[in-house]
Design a protein around this motif. Structure first.
Motif, PDB file in Angstrom:
ATOM      1  N   ALA A 246       3.232 -18.674  22.828  1.00  0.00           N
ATOM      2  CA  ALA A 246       2.163 -18.435  24.794  1.00  0.00           C
ATOM      3  C   ALA A 246       3.440 -19.899  25.448  1.00  0.00           C
ATOM      4  O   ALA A 246       3.794 -19.692  26.624  1.00  0.00           O
ATOM      5  N   ALA A 247       3.014 -21.301  24.641  1.00  0.00           N
ATOM      6  CA  ALA A 247       3.739 -22.368  25.426  1.00  0.00           C
ATOM      7  C   ALA A 247       5.185 -21.629  25.187  1.00  0.00           C
ATOM      8  O   ALA A 247       6.541 -22.316  26.398  1.00  0.00           O
ATOM      9  N   CYS A 248       6.348 -21.346  25.159  1.00  0.00           N
ATOM     10  CA  CYS A 248       7.059 -20.826  24.770  1.00  0.00           C
ATOM     11  C   CYS A 248       7.168 -20.080  25.737  1.00  0.00           C
ATOM     12  O   CYS A 248       8.670 -19.966  26.494  1.00  0.00           O
ATOM     13  N   GLY A 249       6.716 -18.727  26.165  1.00  0.00           N
ATOM     14  CA  GLY A 249       6.945 -17.982  26.587  1.00  0.00           C
ATOM     15  C   GLY A 249       6.685 -18.932  28.073  1.00  0.00           C
ATOM     16  O   GLY A 249       7.400 -18.070  29.283  1.00  0.00           O
ATOM     17  N   GLU A 250       6.051 -19.499  28.492  1.00  0.00           N
ATOM     18  CA  GLU A 250       6.144 -20.100  30.036  1.00  0.00           C
ATOM     19  C   GLU A 250       7.362 -20.767  30.364  1.00  0.00           C
ATOM     20  O   GLU A 250       8.127 -20.969  31.351  1.00  0.00           O
ATOM     21  N   ALA A 251       7.725 -21.428  28.791  1.00  0.00           N
ATOM     22  CA  ALA A 251       9.775 -21.754  29.537  1.00  0.00           C
ATOM     23  C   ALA A 251      10.549 -21.086  29.827  1.00  0.00           C
ATOM     24  O   ALA A 251      11.200 -21.774  30.203  1.00  0.00           O
ATOM     25  N   MET A 252       9.860 -19.446  29.432  1.00  0.00           N
ATOM     26  CA  MET A 252      11.344 -18.941  29.503  1.00  0.00           C
ATOM     27  C   MET A 252      10.835 -18.276  31.032  1.00  0.00           C
ATOM     28  O   MET A 252      11.983 -17.684  31.372  1.00  0.00           O
ATOM     29  N   GLY A 253      10.239 -18.426  31.547  1.00  0.00           N
ATOM     30  CA  GLY A 253       9.667 -18.550  33.061  1.00  0.00           C
ATOM     31  C   GLY A 253       8.743 -16.645  32.623  1.00  0.00           C
ATOM     32  O   GLY A 253       9.015 -15.814  34.077  1.00  0.00           O
ATOM     33  N   LEU A 254       8.455 -16.425  31.900  1.00  0.00           N
ATOM     34  CA  LEU A 254       7.525 -14.877  31.713  1.00  0.00           C
ATOM     35  C   LEU A 254       6.574 -15.908  32.300  1.00  0.00           C
ATOM     36  O   LEU A 254       5.063 -15.875  32.032  1.00  0.00           O
ATOM     37  N   ARG A 255       6.072 -14.553  33.360  1.00  0.00           N
ATOM     38  CA  ARG A 255       4.868 -15.183  34.515  1.00  0.00           C
ATOM     39  C   ARG A 255       4.213 -14.426  32.923  1.00  0.00           C
ATOM     40  O   ARG A 255       4.610 -13.727  33.060  1.00  0.00           O
ATOM     41  N   ARG A 256       2.953 -14.922  33.711  1.00  0.00           N
ATOM     42  CA  ARG A 256       1.631 -14.222  33.192  1.00  0.00           C
ATOM     43  C   ARG A 256       0.624 -13.128  34.267  1.00  0.00           C
ATOM     44  O   ARG A 256       0.804 -13.568  35.405  1.00  0.00           O
ATOM     45  N   ILE A 257       0.717 -12.251  34.255  1.00  0.00           N
ATOM     46  CA  ILE A 257      -0.316 -11.433  35.005  1.00  0.00           C
ATOM     47  C   ILE A 257      -1.468 -12.054  35.199  1.00  0.00           C
ATOM     48  O   ILE A 257      -2.073 -12.202  34.493  1.00  0.00           O
ATOM     49  N   GLU A 258      -1.424 -11.452  36.439  1.00  0.00           N
ATOM     50  CA  GLU A 258      -3.566 -12.054  36.536  1.00  0.00           C
ATOM     51  C   GLU A 258      -4.298 -10.941  35.870  1.00  0.00           C
ATOM     52  O   GLU A 258      -4.301  -9.751  35.803  1.00  0.00           O
TER      53      GLU A 258
END
Length: 596
Positions: A246-258
């Motif tokens: 998940a931390a890698c996804g956030e670094a990629m700018g992959l936004r979480r869906i509400e």
């Protein structure tokens, strides 16, 4: 005009050092001719080219391209006709760069894809000028031009956008050319003749403090531009795998869906990784075989993912399919070059650095701790420091000295703690006893089976014990023990009375073996029977003097007897006199043993 070569020759003629030149040439040859030449031929070619550069330094500009690059161009020009259109496109892009013309988004995508696929060679990195080589075109960019291009494509030394690597590149990184080359050959796309469907997994394994994480980080910065992304997963706690992804996804700018659950977000990250490759995943500190088998590798294995593990253990089950890269301590040349980063020639001679490296067993962590301590102690000579390292684990430099300065890998700055992490993973009692006993033997020397049998006579139990210690990096293949780990083992023995008693029994059994082997030599005339024991008998005799003087006298006496039989009379006399001094102290001057 090769920037790495120019950088290495920058101080000519005042200082001629060919190591960096040879390394730059070796990397270029391995990149373009790795499937044509053997590693030995690449090494020889790099050495010959470096020597030629030294001879022709006066005409370097006219010499470099014809000799070094012509063979690269020939290989490029012989590529299949199916690539002709792409090469023409790349040549046009390089011409634009040479003319300092901006690239269109389409051109940037073409260049970025070519870089990842290895269809364009880049020499140099973001800190200097670079040279870009295509099939029939070469362009040399200044540092300013490289900086401008850096905002459009990823160049060597940079990580692709969206990467996550919380560790900085270590400016003191030294050597390790062969392991880096092996990792590049295995992990860089296209892999093994372009078979992109293959799953590629490498594991760097070795004892604590040998620099496994450091090697993985350097590989990421040196070759990260060849991937769509570089993603760091700290798996020292395998239960945190989802959190790390998940931390890698956030670094990629992959936004979480509400309202999205963590598991669903992690699944989306994995889908992106597998759809858009190749990507490099660095799995640091993965030691749990069960977690690797059941949870981690099944989720991360994919043809678009290149997995690079770091672990102390080497005993990964073959069915996991890991390609193990054993990482050992520095070579003497690497040790000297590394210490020189801390201690200039005015501060220490090469002989001083060599003596320090030998005392510390060429272990990178120990060398780093010693180097940073001496760097901050300008009035302490290397010789004075060595005198204070009688017990390496007691010196403040090896035990979290000035932790506020941190570590490049964010690991412990405590040598004892580093070794204790591996020791804590030893489960078998035979393995624990064997490790402690090995501390009283000669380091970096294969231990013969006749000595190992004094620990466990049953071959299966002995095999399990040796395999467990080798697998955890506490013993080398052979088996043999690193000198600092031998000191650690002796320190462990001194902390437990039960272990000291076991060591005394082991040393006594070793003396019995030495005497019996001398008898066998007398009977057969085969002096080679004692040869594998000799360094271990000598080491054990020295260590036994404080722990069990009576056994130490027997060991020295046995050694003297063997050396006398070999006609090494000075060596025999020294051993006998040492045995005599011990017997006089133990029995008194009138004892029959002393008279004999």
């Amino acid at each position: 005009t090769l920037p790495p070569v120019q950088a290495a020759l920058a101080e000519l003629p005042e200082a001629m050092g060919l190591d960096d030149v040879e390394a730059a040439l070796r990397e270029a040859l391995a990149h373009d001719l790795g499937r044509v030449l053997t590693p030995a031929q690449i090494d020889r070619g790099a050495r010959l080219y470096a020597e030629a550069l030294q001879a022709a330094v006066g005409t370097l500009q006219g010499f470099t391209l014809p000799v070094v690059l012509q063979i690269l161009l020939q290989v490029r020009q012989e590529q299949r006709e199916g690539f002709a259109a792409l090469h023409r496109q790349l040549e046009r892009i390089l011409e634009l760069l040479a003319a300092q013309q901006p690239l269109s988004p389409e051109d940037r995508d073409v260049l970025r894809t070519a870089l990842i696929a290895g269809q364009v060679v880049v020499l140099g990195d973001v800190s200097r000028s670079v040279i870009i080589i295509s099939s029939g075109n070469i362009v040399s960019l200044t540092a300013d031009q490289a900086q401008a291009l850096r905002g459009q494509v990823t160049l060597p030394g940079d990580l692709p956008p969206g990467s996550r690597l919380p560790l900085l590149r270590n400016a003191l990184f030294t050597g390790r050319d062969a392991p880096l080359r092996r990792l590049a050959e295995a992990l860089l796309p296209p892999h093994r003749g372009g078979q992109e469907a293959l799953v590629v997994t490498q594991a760097i394994a070795g004892m604590g403090g040998v620099g496994k994480t450091q090697l993985a980080v350097e590989f990421a910065y040196r070759y990260g531009y060849r991937f769509r992304g570089v993603h760091w997963l700290d798996l020292s706690n395998p239960d945190l795998l989802d959190e790390q992804i998940a931390a890698c996804g956030e670094a990629m700018g992959l936004r979480r869906i509400e309202g999205e659950k963590q598991a669903d977000y992690v699944a989306r990250v994995l889908n992106v990784w597998k759809a858009e490759g190749p990507r490099l995943l660095l799995l640091d500190g993965l030691e749990d075989i069960e977690a690797a088998q059941k949870t981690i590798l099944p989720r991360l294995r994919h043809s678009n993912l290149r997995l690079l593990l770091t672990a102390r253990r080497r005993d990964w089950p073959p069915y996991l399919g890991l390609d193990i890269l054993p990482l050992d301590e520095f070579t003497p040349e690497e040790s000297r070059a590394f210490l020189r980063r801390y201690l200039p020639p005015a501060r220490a001679a090469d002989s001083d650095l060599d003596a320090l490296a030998e005392r510390l067993g060429h272990l990178p962590l120990a060398l780093d701790l010693a180097g940073r301590y001496l760097h901050r102690q300008p009035y302490l000579t290397v010789g004075e420091y060595l005198q204070r390292l009688e017990n390496v684990f007691d010196h403040p430099s090896m035990r979290d000295w000035q932790p506020e300065y941190g570590s490049p890998t964010q690991h412990d700055l405590n040598l004892w703690t580093t070794f204790e992490l591996s020791w804590g993973q030893v489960k078998g009692e035979d393995a624990r006893r064997l490790f402690i006993f090995c501390g009283f033997l000669a380091p970096n020397t294969p231990i013969p089976e006749s000595i190992l049998r004094r620990v466990a006579d049953d071959p299966e139990a002995l095999g399990e014990a040796v395999g467990e210690l080798v697998g955890l990096g506490l013993l080398k293949e052979g088996p043999a023990i690193h000198p600092l780990l031998a000191e650690f083992a002796r320190a462990l023995a001194s902390t437990l009375k039960r272990r000291e008693e076991e060591v005394r029994s082991f040393l006594s059994a070793l003396a019995d073996l030495a005497v019996a082997t001398n008898d066998e030599v007398d009977r057969t005339g085969n002096y080679a029977l004692y040869a594998p024991l000799l360094p271990h008998i000598r080491a054990a005799a020295g260590h036994a003097e404080a722990l069990d003087p009576l056994t130490a006298g027997r060991l020295w006496n046995s050694l003297g007897y063997h050396l006398h039989a070999l006609a090494d009379y000075p060596g025999a006399r020294a051993a006998y006199e040492r045995a005599l001094r011990i017997d006089e102290a133990v029995f008194g001057p009138d004892h029959p043993n002393v008279a004999i």
